[in-house]
Design an enzyme around this catalytic site. Structure first.
Site, PDB file in Angstrom:
ATOM      1  N   CYS A  94       0.749  -1.342   0.039  1.00  0.00           N
ATOM      2  CA  CYS A  94       0.005  -0.206   0.043  1.00  0.00           C
ATOM      3  C   CYS A  94       0.876   1.291   0.094  1.00  0.00           C
ATOM      4  O   CYS A  94       1.574   1.312   0.869  1.00  0.00           O
ATOM      5  CB  CYS A  94      -1.097  -0.149   1.211  1.00  0.00           C
ATOM      6  SG  CYS A  94      -1.833   1.508   1.601  1.00  0.00           S
ATOM      7  N   GLU A  95       0.638   2.119  -0.966  1.00  0.00           N
ATOM      8  CA  GLU A  95       1.385   3.235  -0.861  1.00  0.00           C
ATOM      9  C   GLU A  95       1.374   4.355   0.019  1.00  0.00           C
ATOM     10  O   GLU A  95       2.213   5.359   0.232  1.00  0.00           O
ATOM     11  CB  GLU A  95       1.251   3.958  -2.597  1.00  0.00           C
ATOM     12  CG  GLU A  95       0.025   4.765  -2.665  1.00  0.00           C
ATOM     13  CD  GLU A  95       0.066   5.184  -4.098  1.00  0.00           C
ATOM     14  OE1 GLU A  95      -0.716   6.449  -4.279  1.00  0.00           O
ATOM     15  OE2 GLU A  95       0.721   4.893  -4.862  1.00  0.00           O
ATOM     16  N   HIS A  96       0.092   4.132   0.721  1.00  0.00           N
ATOM     17  CA  HIS A  96      -0.232   5.089   1.652  1.00  0.00           C
ATOM     18  C   HIS A  96       0.520   5.006   3.174  1.00  0.00           C
ATOM     19  O   HIS A  96       0.747   5.683   3.925  1.00  0.00           O
ATOM     20  CB  HIS A  96      -1.612   5.082   2.059  1.00  0.00           C
ATOM     21  CG  HIS A  96      -2.400   5.528   0.845  1.00  0.00           C
ATOM     22  ND1 HIS A  96      -3.739   4.939   0.497  1.00  0.00           N
ATOM     23  CD2 HIS A  96      -2.114   6.484  -0.059  1.00  0.00           C
ATOM     24  CE1 HIS A  96      -4.037   5.580  -0.695  1.00  0.00           C
ATOM     25  NE2 HIS A  96      -3.195   6.542  -1.094  1.00  0.00           N
ATOM     26  N   HIS A  97       0.823   3.468   3.576  1.00  0.00           N
ATOM     27  CA  HIS A  97       1.394   3.153   4.849  1.00  0.00           C
ATOM     28  C   HIS A  97       2.757   2.088   4.582  1.00  0.00           C
ATOM     29  O   HIS A  97       3.356   2.061   5.571  1.00  0.00           O
ATOM     30  CB  HIS A  97       0.273   2.562   5.736  1.00  0.00           C
ATOM     31  CG  HIS A  97      -0.790   3.187   6.203  1.00  0.00           C
ATOM     32  ND1 HIS A  97      -1.933   3.189   5.127  1.00  0.00           N
ATOM     33  CD2 HIS A  97      -1.139   4.467   6.933  1.00  0.00           C
ATOM     34  CE1 HIS A  97      -3.026   3.898   5.629  1.00  0.00           C
ATOM     35  NE2 HIS A  97      -2.534   4.605   6.830  1.00  0.00           N
ATOM     36  N   GLN A 135      -5.116  -0.781  -4.841  1.00  0.00           N
ATOM     37  CA  GLN A 135      -5.531  -1.704  -5.309  1.00  0.00           C
ATOM     38  C   GLN A 135      -6.493  -1.411  -6.559  1.00  0.00           C
ATOM     39  O   GLN A 135      -6.382  -1.912  -7.632  1.00  0.00           O
ATOM     40  CB  GLN A 135      -6.402  -2.557  -4.445  1.00  0.00           C
ATOM     41  CG  GLN A 135      -7.149  -3.677  -5.044  1.00  0.00           C
ATOM     42  CD  GLN A 135      -7.858  -4.790  -4.015  1.00  0.00           C
ATOM     43  OE1 GLN A 135      -7.541  -4.649  -3.012  1.00  0.00           O
ATOM     44  NE2 GLN A 135      -8.822  -5.430  -4.309  1.00  0.00           N
ATOM     45  N   HIS A 163      -5.905  -6.231   3.233  1.00  0.00           N
ATOM     46  CA  HIS A 163      -4.916  -4.963   3.350  1.00  0.00           C
ATOM     47  C   HIS A 163      -4.460  -4.845   4.891  1.00  0.00           C
ATOM     48  O   HIS A 163      -5.365  -4.536   5.649  1.00  0.00           O
ATOM     49  CB  HIS A 163      -5.573  -3.339   2.885  1.00  0.00           C
ATOM     50  CG  HIS A 163      -5.912  -3.696   1.483  1.00  0.00           C
ATOM     51  ND1 HIS A 163      -5.154  -2.558   0.567  1.00  0.00           N
ATOM     52  CD2 HIS A 163      -6.674  -4.093   0.691  1.00  0.00           C
ATOM     53  CE1 HIS A 163      -5.393  -2.724  -0.304  1.00  0.00           C
ATOM     54  NE2 HIS A 163      -6.616  -3.741  -0.660  1.00  0.00           N
ATOM     55  N   CYS A 165      -2.930  -2.527   6.224  1.00  0.00           N
ATOM     56  CA  CYS A 165      -3.008  -1.146   6.796  1.00  0.00           C
ATOM     57  C   CYS A 165      -4.375  -1.036   7.302  1.00  0.00           C
ATOM     58  O   CYS A 165      -4.740  -0.480   8.091  1.00  0.00           O
ATOM     59  CB  CYS A 165      -2.850  -0.300   5.568  1.00  0.00           C
ATOM     60  SG  CYS A 165      -3.823  -0.563   4.070  1.00  0.00           S
TER      61      CYS A 165
END
Length: 206
Positions: A94-97, A135, A163, A165
């Site tokens: 996940c590019e956010h976390h 995703q 996920h 996250c």
């Protein structure tokens, strides 16, 4: 062997053409060491002396996108039913976390003039997963690559993933999965074809 019957490589879509960047493991290790210390982790404690190095190698592996060479073959038999590679395992980050998400992909297409080796469908998923992702974008990228490679009558992609996250932080919804889909061509415009594809994937009717 004529051009009509030969195995024909095709132009690489933009998603597969990006050059791979070199990985600087020593710099990543140093950064991981600073990161852990900033979080209050004693990296000199027993069992943690090489954790920063292991982190660097682990993420280098997660982001290693092996080159993909896709070839197509003439659809000599005129096959015109859905071709589906079902339950392709994948993992991404996940590019956010920067926490992993993993699951299965179902990739199908309605052939036109050419077909593609089934293992190549899995290779596309693997290649596009090996980078920080979301995703929704990954699902669309897989569909576009297959569409550009084959120019089929239609393409369908469904991804089911858990996920970390979402399951190990925040709401901690352990076991919850996310489903995304992308449909192109007749998979999108023809309700019967779309329903057939979704039924074959186990995702049910649209």
């Amino acid at each position: 062997m004529t051009a009509d019957t030969a195995t024909m490589p095709v132009a690489r879509p933009a998603e597969l053409s990006s050059p791979l960047r070199a990985v600087d493991v020593p710099a990543a290790t140093e950064a991981a060491q600073a990161f852990l210390r900033a979080l209050g982790v004693d990296t000199s404690a027993p069992g943690l002396e090489r954790t920063a190095e292991r982190m660097a190698h682990a993420y280098a592996e997660l982001f290693r996108a092996e080159p993909v060479t896709l070839t197509t073959f003439p659809n000599d038999e005129g096959y015109d039913e859905v071709v589906l590679a079902r339950g392709i395992p994948f993992r991404s980050v996940c590019e956010h976390h920067l926490l992993p998400f993993m699951g299965v992909a179902h990739v199908g297409y309605l052939p036109g003039a050419r077909i593609i080796g089934l293992s190549k469908l899995a290779r596309v998923v693997e290649h596009l997963s090996a980078r920080p992702q979301v995703q929704e974008r990954l699902t669309g990228q897989v569909a576009r690559v297959i569409d550009e490679e084959l120019q089929p009558q239609g393409v369908g992609v469904v991804l089911d993933a858990e996920h970390l996250c979402m399951s190990v932080r925040g709401v901690r919804a352990t076991g919850a999965t996310t489903r995304t889909s992308a449909m192109l061509g007749r998979m999108r415009s023809d309700a019967r074809t779309r329903a057939e594809f979704l039924a074959l994937t186990g995702a049910g009717a649209a």
